[in-house]
Design a protein around this motif. Structure first.
Motif, PDB file in Angstrom:
ATOM      1  N   VAL A  54      87.478  21.769  49.611  1.00  0.00           N
ATOM      2  CA  VAL A  54      86.091  21.951  49.177  1.00  0.00           C
ATOM      3  C   VAL A  54      85.125  21.511  50.283  1.00  0.00           C
ATOM      4  O   VAL A  54      84.140  22.206  50.563  1.00  0.00           O
ATOM      5  CB  VAL A  54      85.820  21.189  47.857  1.00  0.00           C
ATOM      6  CG1 VAL A  54      84.354  21.277  47.456  1.00  0.00           C
ATOM      7  CG2 VAL A  54      86.708  21.735  46.740  1.00  0.00           C
ATOM      8  N   THR A  55      85.423  20.411  50.933  1.00  0.00           N
ATOM      9  CA  THR A  55      84.563  19.913  52.011  1.00  0.00           C
ATOM     10  C   THR A  55      84.459  20.925  53.145  1.00  0.00           C
ATOM     11  O   THR A  55      83.366  21.222  53.623  1.00  0.00           O
ATOM     12  CB  THR A  55      85.096  18.565  52.549  1.00  0.00           C
ATOM     13  OG1 THR A  55      85.104  17.612  51.482  1.00  0.00           O
ATOM     14  CG2 THR A  55      84.240  18.045  53.684  1.00  0.00           C
ATOM     15  N   VAL A  56      85.579  21.467  53.578  1.00  0.00           N
ATOM     16  CA  VAL A  56      85.576  22.444  54.681  1.00  0.00           C
ATOM     17  C   VAL A  56      84.762  23.680  54.303  1.00  0.00           C
ATOM     18  O   VAL A  56      83.934  24.156  55.084  1.00  0.00           O
ATOM     19  CB  VAL A  56      87.023  22.819  55.084  1.00  0.00           C
ATOM     20  CG1 VAL A  56      87.041  24.038  55.993  1.00  0.00           C
ATOM     21  CG2 VAL A  56      87.711  21.642  55.738  1.00  0.00           C
ATOM     22  N   VAL A  57      84.974  24.194  53.107  1.00  0.00           N
ATOM     23  CA  VAL A  57      84.238  25.383  52.668  1.00  0.00           C
ATOM     24  C   VAL A  57      82.744  25.109  52.637  1.00  0.00           C
ATOM     25  O   VAL A  57      81.934  25.888  53.150  1.00  0.00           O
ATOM     26  CB  VAL A  57      84.734  25.868  51.286  1.00  0.00           C
ATOM     27  CG1 VAL A  57      83.819  26.952  50.715  1.00  0.00           C
ATOM     28  CG2 VAL A  57      86.171  26.363  51.373  1.00  0.00           C
ATOM     29  N   LEU A  58      82.353  23.973  52.054  1.00  0.00           N
ATOM     30  CA  LEU A  58      80.926  23.678  51.891  1.00  0.00           C
ATOM     31  C   LEU A  58      80.244  23.369  53.215  1.00  0.00           C
ATOM     32  O   LEU A  58      79.079  23.731  53.408  1.00  0.00           O
ATOM     33  CB  LEU A  58      80.740  22.528  50.901  1.00  0.00           C
ATOM     34  CG  LEU A  58      81.184  22.823  49.469  1.00  0.00           C
ATOM     35  CD1 LEU A  58      81.003  21.608  48.592  1.00  0.00           C
ATOM     36  CD2 LEU A  58      80.453  24.031  48.904  1.00  0.00           C
ATOM     37  N   ARG A  59      80.937  22.733  54.125  1.00  0.00           N
ATOM     38  CA  ARG A  59      80.329  22.458  55.439  1.00  0.00           C
ATOM     39  C   ARG A  59      80.041  23.753  56.190  1.00  0.00           C
ATOM     40  O   ARG A  59      79.085  23.819  56.949  1.00  0.00           O
ATOM     41  CB  ARG A  59      81.222  21.533  56.259  1.00  0.00           C
ATOM     42  CG  ARG A  59      81.123  20.104  55.782  1.00  0.00           C
ATOM     43  CD  ARG A  59      81.696  19.131  56.770  1.00  0.00           C
ATOM     44  NE  ARG A  59      81.496  17.770  56.277  1.00  0.00           N
ATOM     45  CZ  ARG A  59      82.402  16.817  56.332  1.00  0.00           C
ATOM     46  NH1 ARG A  59      83.573  17.056  56.892  1.00  0.00           N
ATOM     47  NH2 ARG A  59      82.134  15.625  55.866  1.00  0.00           N
ATOM     48  N   ASN A  60      80.831  24.775  55.968  1.00  0.00           N
ATOM     49  CA  ASN A  60      80.581  26.075  56.595  1.00  0.00           C
ATOM     50  C   ASN A  60      79.390  26.800  55.984  1.00  0.00           C
ATOM     51  O   ASN A  60      78.949  27.813  56.505  1.00  0.00           O
ATOM     52  CB  ASN A  60      81.826  26.952  56.520  1.00  0.00           C
ATOM     53  CG  ASN A  60      82.900  26.488  57.471  1.00  0.00           C
ATOM     54  OD1 ASN A  60      82.620  25.961  58.544  1.00  0.00           O
ATOM     55  ND2 ASN A  60      84.141  26.673  57.075  1.00  0.00           N
ATOM     56  N   LEU A  61      78.858  26.286  54.881  1.00  0.00           N
ATOM     57  CA  LEU A  61      77.693  26.883  54.237  1.00  0.00           C
ATOM     58  C   LEU A  61      76.397  26.188  54.647  1.00  0.00           C
ATOM     59  O   LEU A  61      75.344  26.437  54.060  1.00  0.00           O
ATOM     60  CB  LEU A  61      77.855  26.842  52.716  1.00  0.00           C
ATOM     61  CG  LEU A  61      79.049  27.604  52.153  1.00  0.00           C
ATOM     62  CD1 LEU A  61      79.115  27.455  50.646  1.00  0.00           C
ATOM     63  CD2 LEU A  61      78.985  29.068  52.546  1.00  0.00           C
ATOM     64  N   SER A  62      76.486  25.307  55.609  1.00  0.00           N
ATOM     65  CA  SER A  62      75.306  24.604  56.148  1.00  0.00           C
ATOM     66  C   SER A  62      74.572  23.769  55.109  1.00  0.00           C
ATOM     67  O   SER A  62      73.345  23.705  55.103  1.00  0.00           O
ATOM     68  CB  SER A  62      74.340  25.596  56.799  1.00  0.00           C
ATOM     69  OG  SER A  62      74.971  26.276  57.852  1.00  0.00           O
ATOM     70  N   LEU A  63      75.310  23.135  54.226  1.00  0.00           N
ATOM     71  CA  LEU A  63      74.708  22.225  53.258  1.00  0.00           C
ATOM     72  C   LEU A  63      74.564  20.846  53.895  1.00  0.00           C
ATOM     73  O   LEU A  63      75.286  20.508  54.827  1.00  0.00           O
ATOM     74  CB  LEU A  63      75.587  22.126  52.010  1.00  0.00           C
ATOM     75  CG  LEU A  63      75.827  23.417  51.231  1.00  0.00           C
ATOM     76  CD1 LEU A  63      76.801  23.163  50.107  1.00  0.00           C
ATOM     77  CD2 LEU A  63      74.530  23.975  50.689  1.00  0.00           C
ATOM     78  N   SER A  64      73.673  20.041  53.341  1.00  0.00           N
ATOM     79  CA  SER A  64      73.533  18.669  53.826  1.00  0.00           C
ATOM     80  C   SER A  64      74.768  17.868  53.440  1.00  0.00           C
ATOM     81  O   SER A  64      75.509  18.243  52.517  1.00  0.00           O
ATOM     82  CB  SER A  64      72.279  18.017  53.236  1.00  0.00           C
ATOM     83  OG  SER A  64      72.485  17.719  51.866  1.00  0.00           O
ATOM     84  N   GLU A  65      74.975  16.772  54.106  1.00  0.00           N
ATOM     85  CA  GLU A  65      76.130  15.909  53.802  1.00  0.00           C
ATOM     86  C   GLU A  65      76.058  15.385  52.366  1.00  0.00           C
ATOM     87  O   GLU A  65      77.077  15.270  51.684  1.00  0.00           O
ATOM     88  CB  GLU A  65      76.198  14.764  54.817  1.00  0.00           C
ATOM     89  CG  GLU A  65      77.548  14.127  54.931  1.00  0.00           C
ATOM     90  CD  GLU A  65      78.656  15.060  55.410  1.00  0.00           C
ATOM     91  OE1 GLU A  65      79.818  14.807  55.060  1.00  0.00           O
ATOM     92  OE2 GLU A  65      78.400  16.049  56.126  1.00  0.00           O
ATOM     93  N   ILE A  66      74.860  15.090  51.905  1.00  0.00           N
ATOM     94  CA  ILE A  66      74.681  14.608  50.523  1.00  0.00           C
ATOM     95  C   ILE A  66      75.079  15.702  49.532  1.00  0.00           C
ATOM     96  O   ILE A  66      75.798  15.445  48.562  1.00  0.00           O
ATOM     97  CB  ILE A  66      73.236  14.144  50.277  1.00  0.00           C
ATOM     98  CG1 ILE A  66      72.976  12.854  51.058  1.00  0.00           C
ATOM     99  CG2 ILE A  66      72.957  13.935  48.786  1.00  0.00           C
ATOM    100  CD1 ILE A  66      71.545  12.387  51.047  1.00  0.00           C
TER     101      ILE A  66
END
Length: 139
Positions: free
Chosen positions: A21-33
């Motif tokens: 989930v972390t890898v997928v979401l980081r590729n969506l340019s979301l903030s760390e929070i």
């Protein structure tokens, strides 16, 4: 694009789910929070299913789908052969009671409901499907 992950219901796989989930979401340019909140929500549902619904039995599986849609992210957690959880009957616990009773758990679904914009559970083809959405601002 839909990102798909399937794991058996073993407690150690919760770490792998969080990493996926972390890898997928980081590729969506979301903030760390935002990433951390969404990982927590998915982890809470998967933890409950793996630990309580399936008693960490590796013969059972969860499928996790994450889809970046227009202005929102759709999370689907597909659970085969578990007991249906009727979310409409869920009563949010009072924090004061949890503290008073010194309970260690009981706030997971409450957190999920506060993090996500929608949380639904349905039964389709003998599977429980948790669908959660979160609106996101494009950067």
């Amino acid at each position: 694009m839909v990102h798909y992950y399937k794991v058996n219901c073993v407690r150690d796989n919760l770490r792998l789910i969080r990493e996926f989930v972390t890898v997928v979401l980081r590729n969506l340019s979301l903030s760390e929070i935002e990433v951390n909140q969404l990982v927590l929500a998915v982890d809470e549902i998967c933890s409950n299913l793996i630990i309580y619904s399936h008693n960490c039995n590796p013969d059972y599986f969860l499928e996790i789908n994450i889809e970046d849609q227009a202005g929102k992210i759709l999370f689907e957690i597909i659970d085969q052969d578990a007991n249906f959880f009727d979310i409409s009957e869920y009563q949010e616990p009072k924090i004061s009671n949890i503290i008073k009773e010194r309970r260690k758990g009981g706030v997971g679904l409450m957190l999920v409901n506060r993090i996500m914009d929608t949380v639904e559970v349905s039964v389709e083809d003998h599977q429980n499907i948790w669908r959660m959405t979160k609106k996101i601002a494009k950067k």
